[in-house]
Design an enzyme around this catalytic site. Sequence first.
Site, PDB file in Angstrom:
ATOM      1  N   HIS A  33       0.871  -1.282   0.132  1.00  7.58           N
ATOM      2  CA  HIS A  33       0.079   0.056  -0.079  1.00  7.58           C
ATOM      3  C   HIS A  33       0.803   1.173  -0.097  1.00  7.58           C
ATOM      4  CE1 HIS A  33      -3.882   2.053   1.242  1.00  7.58           C
ATOM      5  NE2 HIS A  33      -2.740   3.053   1.502  1.00  7.58           N
ATOM      6  N   GLU A  34       1.955   1.505   1.085  1.00  9.91           N
ATOM      7  CA  GLU A  34       2.808   2.442   0.773  1.00  9.91           C
ATOM      8  C   GLU A  34       3.694   2.706  -0.171  1.00  9.91           C
ATOM      9  OE1 GLU A  34       2.165   4.486   3.154  1.00  9.91           O
ATOM     10  OE2 GLU A  34       0.657   3.394   4.206  1.00  9.91           O
TER      11      GLU A  34
ATOM     12  N   ASP B  53      -7.001   7.955   2.776  1.00 11.63           N
ATOM     13  CA  ASP B  53      -6.778   8.223   1.334  1.00 11.63           C
ATOM     14  C   ASP B  53      -7.900   8.907   0.607  1.00 11.63           C
ATOM     15  OD1 ASP B  53      -4.203   7.445   2.152  1.00 11.63           O
ATOM     16  OD2 ASP B  53      -4.828   5.458   1.130  1.00 11.63           O
TER      17      ASP B  53
END
Length: 604
Positions: A427-428, A504
């Site tokens: 994800h990061e 997000d």
Amino acid sequence: MNEVKTPKKPLLYYYCVAMLAVVLFNLLAMPWLMERSIHQVDYNTFVSMVDAGQVREASIQEQDNLIVFIEQNSNTVYKTAMVPDEKLIQRLLDKNVSTSGIEIEESSFFMQLLGWIAPLVIFIAIGQFMSRKMMEKMGGGNSMMFNMGKSNAKVYVKSAEGIKFSDVAGEDEAKENLTEIVDYLHDPSKYQEIGASMPKGILLVGPPGTGKTMLAKAVAGEANVPFFSMSGSEFVEMFVGMGASKVRDLFKQAKEKSPCIVFIDEIDAIGKKRDGRLGGNDEREQTLNQLLTEMDGFEGNNGVIILAATNRPESLDPALTRPGRFDRRVPVELPDLKGREEILKVHAKKIKVSDEADFQQVARMASGASGAELANIVNEAALQAVRKGRKYATQSDLEESIEVVIAGYQKKNAILTDKEKWTVAYHEIGHALVAAKQTNSAPVQKITIIPRTSGALGYTMQVEADNHYLMTKEEMENKIATFTGGRAAEEIVFGTISTGAANDIEQATKLARAMITRYGMSQDFGMVAMETVTNQYLGGDTSLSCSPETQTEIDQQVVKLVKKQHDKAAQILKDSREKLDELSKFLYEKETITGDEFMKILNK
Ligand code: ADP
């Protein structure tokens, strides 16, 4: 600065003092006075006086082992200790000394009178003193009860360690604006000669923690004048009229001390627009009216300058902001890159920092931080250094403390499953990769997958290379794509999605909405404002101002815009799938990687 508060004593205090005085008088003073009026002699003197016929009366007080007697001619009272003497009675009878009827008290009638009168005198004196005090208070403000309606403004008197402009870093425009006031307070005659009058009120507006209070204190410090400070909410009391009387009192005090600065913090607490609704806040409105009257009441040149701070300028009553009242508005904005660096340096002087510390780098990382947050970051770094047993803070302490301030402490006992850890890593890296591949996006500073107390399981810290005042449409779109990059990576790699993207999604939506409703960046609506910002300095809440049909269309466009950027992000990741895997593995193993390490692998 030294803070001096006006002492205030409750009614009970005076009563207690009076009671104590009476008790002490009766306990200590009376016996002492009585003692003084009785002469002590030895037994021999007593016997010889009796024998010489000089004693008129005598009283034998066996319990106290005392003989009290009165002299024949002078009525002086004597006492002597009793000595076993069988002939005593006979001797007294021989000389016709009366042996009954003496009481010490009787002999000192004056003392007895004093015992009654003294307490009365004390009570009357205190009563007089108190009623005078009360009259004074009634004159100062028409308060109905003792301490109510008296302003409890804190007075900062000038002192050597007063805050100066040099203590407030950055904020050059605000300081420049206020320098004129300092100059005026130093030498009003220069302004009076030409007939210019200073603004009576200056409104400092800006987000919380940007140094508004500090600036106000600095004006007083530079001009070397007294500084009265009070918070808007302190005026608002339970009873109608109390706040107004506090305002009167504050201005009375200020005029006595002029030239001086009166600082009202959070003025929106009393200065909110009067809406005229039934059952409105009468107390607040009265207080506001009184403030308006007071500001009109003093002439331009009497040396009292009112500074007020607020982070909700749009909610203030127009009567308060009209010329002649708070007619000057000084914006105190969030510091820019240079400002942040200066603020960090000012606060770093208070702690021990290694020479290698790069404040510019720290300022770059802490984009969007307010002065108060930067002060907190420096302090946090010092705490960190102590925790690690070092004598001074280092660059890494400063960097770590930014994360602490932004994302909270590292969560020591959060145990992620292996699958979760992989998900977070992908994800990061998804965010970082999308950001890096879009040339317009800011480079990545640091990526970490160590969970934080704020709930974040990992994050990508982006760094603004320069000050940014404007954002182009493309930059905004790229930013949305970066926000969606995390989720896109999860989809591509795992074929499923998780809850990790909630934040997000929120940010991407907010940005997309703003593009359409406020920045005129959509083709269909063009330059029409569909939303207005109601709370510029406090989170920027917005309110819609369009028809329900338009609203529906806005929603559709927002969805379309975010989806397009999501697809773009997914495409970028698919195109660099190898790098995505490689970087994610690296992050999974190391848990924290720097921007340089990231770029090295990316450009390999
Ligand atoms: P505000 O009144 O705007 O909410 P304050 O003036 O109370 O903010 O600032 C809070 C703290 O933040 C100050 O005590 C100071 O330590 C720090 N600070 C804020 N702005 C600055 C600045 N420009 N320079 C130095 N310190 C600052």
